[in-house]
Design a protein around this motif. Structure first.
Motif, mmCIF file in Angstrom:
data_model
loop_
_atom_site.group_PDB
_atom_site.id
_atom_site.type_symbol
_atom_site.label_atom_id
_atom_site.label_comp_id
_atom_site.label_asym_id
_atom_site.label_seq_id
_atom_site.Cartn_x
_atom_site.Cartn_y
_atom_site.Cartn_z
ATOM 1 N N ARG A 274 18.674 -70.886 -44.070
ATOM 2 C CA ARG A 274 19.920 -71.106 -43.330
ATOM 3 C C ARG A 274 19.588 -71.522 -41.898
ATOM 4 N N VAL A 275 20.521 -72.224 -41.284
ATOM 5 C CA VAL A 275 20.310 -72.762 -39.941
ATOM 6 C C VAL A 275 20.379 -71.658 -38.889
ATOM 7 N N LEU A 276 19.489 -71.762 -37.909
ATOM 8 C CA LEU A 276 19.533 -70.966 -36.688
ATOM 9 C C LEU A 276 19.700 -71.904 -35.509
ATOM 10 N N ARG A 277 20.421 -71.450 -34.493
ATOM 11 C CA ARG A 277 20.623 -72.264 -33.298
ATOM 12 C C ARG A 277 20.496 -71.429 -32.025
ATOM 13 N N GLY A 278 20.077 -72.104 -30.935
ATOM 14 C CA GLY A 278 20.206 -71.545 -29.597
ATOM 15 C C GLY A 278 18.960 -71.005 -28.929
ATOM 16 N N GLY A 279 17.911 -70.674 -29.696
ATOM 17 C CA GLY A 279 16.747 -70.075 -29.076
ATOM 18 C C GLY A 279 16.986 -68.629 -28.678
ATOM 19 N N SER A 280 15.958 -67.988 -28.131
ATOM 20 C CA SER A 280 16.085 -66.560 -27.837
ATOM 21 C C SER A 280 15.269 -66.159 -26.617
ATOM 22 N N TRP A 281 15.301 -64.865 -26.342
ATOM 23 C CA TRP A 281 14.627 -64.281 -25.184
ATOM 24 C C TRP A 281 13.119 -64.507 -25.188
ATOM 25 N N HIS A 282 12.511 -64.725 -26.334
ATOM 26 C CA HIS A 282 11.053 -64.853 -26.377
ATOM 27 C C HIS A 282 10.572 -66.286 -26.517
ATOM 28 N N ASN A 283 11.485 -67.266 -26.484
ATOM 29 C CA ASN A 283 11.121 -68.664 -26.683
ATOM 30 C C ASN A 283 10.915 -69.412 -25.374
ATOM 31 N N TYR A 284 10.133 -70.504 -25.450
ATOM 32 C CA TYR A 284 10.031 -71.440 -24.341
ATOM 33 C C TYR A 284 11.374 -72.143 -24.148
ATOM 34 N N ALA A 285 11.566 -72.704 -22.971
ATOM 35 C CA ALA A 285 12.835 -73.337 -22.627
ATOM 36 C C ALA A 285 13.250 -74.416 -23.610
ATOM 37 N N THR A 286 12.294 -75.205 -24.097
ATOM 38 C CA THR A 286 12.648 -76.325 -24.979
ATOM 39 C C THR A 286 13.372 -75.871 -26.239
ATOM 40 N N TYR A 287 13.117 -74.632 -26.670
ATOM 41 C CA TYR A 287 13.771 -74.113 -27.873
ATOM 42 C C TYR A 287 15.228 -73.718 -27.626
ATOM 43 N N THR A 288 15.632 -73.674 -26.365
ATOM 44 C CA THR A 288 17.018 -73.317 -26.042
ATOM 45 C C THR A 288 17.880 -74.545 -25.750
ATOM 46 N N ARG A 289 17.304 -75.738 -25.969
ATOM 47 C CA ARG A 289 18.086 -76.967 -25.787
ATOM 48 C C ARG A 289 19.267 -77.007 -26.749
ATOM 49 N N VAL A 290 20.291 -77.743 -26.378
ATOM 50 C CA VAL A 290 21.522 -77.784 -27.158
ATOM 51 C C VAL A 290 21.319 -78.395 -28.541
ATOM 52 N N ALA A 291 20.321 -79.272 -28.688
ATOM 53 C CA ALA A 291 20.100 -79.962 -29.966
ATOM 54 C C ALA A 291 19.034 -79.307 -30.827
ATOM 55 N N TYR A 292 18.328 -78.310 -30.309
ATOM 56 C CA TYR A 292 17.192 -77.756 -31.038
ATOM 57 C C TYR A 292 17.659 -77.010 -32.290
ATOM 58 N N ARG A 293 16.912 -77.195 -33.381
ATOM 59 C CA ARG A 293 17.262 -76.578 -34.658
ATOM 60 C C ARG A 293 16.121 -75.693 -35.145
ATOM 61 N N SER A 294 16.475 -74.610 -35.815
ATOM 62 C CA SER A 294 15.491 -73.800 -36.499
ATOM 63 C C SER A 294 16.130 -73.258 -37.775
ATOM 64 N N ASN A 295 15.370 -72.460 -38.522
ATOM 65 C CA ASN A 295 15.893 -71.954 -39.785
ATOM 66 C C ASN A 295 15.141 -70.691 -40.181
ATOM 67 N N PHE A 296 15.780 -69.884 -40.996
ATOM 68 C CA PHE A 296 15.207 -68.649 -41.502
ATOM 69 C C PHE A 296 15.757 -68.415 -42.901
ATOM 70 N N SER A 297 15.010 -67.695 -43.702
ATOM 71 C CA SER A 297 15.505 -67.286 -45.015
ATOM 72 C C SER A 297 16.612 -66.244 -44.831
ATOM 73 N N PRO A 298 17.686 -66.314 -45.613
ATOM 74 C CA PRO A 298 18.825 -65.406 -45.403
ATOM 75 C C PRO A 298 18.490 -63.916 -45.363
ATOM 76 N N PRO A 299 17.484 -63.408 -46.124
ATOM 77 C CA PRO A 299 17.189 -61.974 -46.047
ATOM 78 C C PRO A 299 16.317 -61.582 -44.853
ATOM 79 N N ASP A 300 15.822 -62.568 -44.099
ATOM 80 C CA ASP A 300 14.914 -62.271 -43.000
ATOM 81 C C ASP A 300 15.674 -61.819 -41.761
ATOM 82 N N THR A 301 14.944 -61.204 -40.869
ATOM 83 C CA THR A 301 15.558 -60.712 -39.647
ATOM 84 C C THR A 301 14.489 -60.597 -38.568
ATOM 85 N N GLY A 302 14.894 -60.197 -37.365
ATOM 86 C CA GLY A 302 13.957 -60.036 -36.269
ATOM 87 C C GLY A 302 14.670 -59.530 -35.033
ATOM 88 N N ASN A 303 13.889 -59.147 -34.042
ATOM 89 C CA ASN A 303 14.482 -58.607 -32.810
ATOM 90 C C ASN A 303 14.918 -59.704 -31.847
#
Length: 261
Positions: free
Chosen positions: A221-250
């Motif tokens: 599933r799609v993830l958006r927005g970046g987080s507290w532990h990412n470099y700035a480029t990952y918080t760009r408005v167009a940046y995309r990421s993804n995770f398996s639905p059962p996964d999680t993290g802090n």
């Protein structure tokens, strides 16, 4: 009356008015999966959470349903964004909130979207209950909707104005709403926590799209927005990421959405 009803309930929401935008890497410095850029048009208005869903809000759901509360990493709960939640946890929260407010729920037990009659649909305009935003809704709202000023991050082209990321977060989440909002008054869409979207992750097409939602089942599933532990480029408005639905993290949470009927 509908707007008054929604905004009087379940936290704070921002109206995103219908319109069109160019989705993807409009700055020319993005990654392969942010391309090709393509035109997206919305024929409907929607509400999206002013803030990421907080521990206070999610803990109330856990207490009402007997679910275990997610770990806060000893960072404290309250108005920090909820973390350590799966995609399944996020949609369960959405359904609980819908049922609490006597609305048709948005998801079935398999994660399919539902219309007002409880039938599976891929037409987002027919979904009445609370849900996760589609990836296109997320990016349109993050860019400022029809008030967009073309910022690289969500609300500014200076990342520290709007985002908690690896250089300023203190290696943990921060209370929502402490950075500047974007053009629509939305907070923390750059940084703080990654946000689950409704869509399955997939490649972009150059074709223009109307009210898009990727319902084609895959692994992530799609993830958006970046987080507290990412470099700035990952918080760009167009940046995309993804995770398996059962996964999680802090570093992983969500915000909620509703189609205006």
């Amino acid at each position: 009356m509908l707007a008054t009803f929604i905004l009087a309930k379940s936290g704070e929401f921002v109206l995103v008015e219908k319109g069109s935008f160019t989705m993807g890497d409009t700055w020319g410095d993005g990654y392969y999966d942010e391309k090709p850029t393509h035109k997206v048009t919305f024929t409907y208005n929607f509400y999206i959470g002013k803030y990421e869903t907080t521990f206070d809000e999610y803990d109330a759901f856990c207490e009402a349903t007997g679910r275990s509360k997610p770990d806060d990493q000893s960072w404290r709960r309250g108005s920090r964004p909820v973390i350590n939640v799966t995609w399944w946890d996020a949609i369960a929260y959405c359904n609980w909130l819908s049922e609490k407010e006597k609305l048709p729920k948005a998801y079935d037990n398999a994660g399919n979207l539902l219309d007002s009659d409880g039938s599976v649909t891929i037409d987002i305009t027919k979904v009445v209950g609370y849900r996760l935003p589609t990836e296109a809704e997320w990016e349109y709202a993050a860019r400022g909707g029809n008030k967009s000023r073309g910022y690289k991050f969500v609300g500014s082209s200076t990342v520290s104005d709007v985002a908690w990321y690896n250089s300023n977060s203190g290696s943990k989440t921060q209370e929502v709403g402490k950075k500047a909002p974007n053009e629509l008054g939305l907070y923390d869409m750059s940084g703080n926590v990654w946000e689950w979207c409704s869509d399955w992750y997939g490649n972009y097409s150059s074709s223009a799209q109307t009210n898009p939602y990727n319902s084609t089942a895959d692994l992530f599933r799609v993830l958006r927005g970046g987080s507290w532990h990412n470099y700035a480029t990952y918080t760009r408005v167009a940046y995309r990421s993804n995770f398996s639905p059962p996964d999680t993290g802090n570093y992983l949470g969500f915000r909620i959405c509703r189609t205006v009927q």
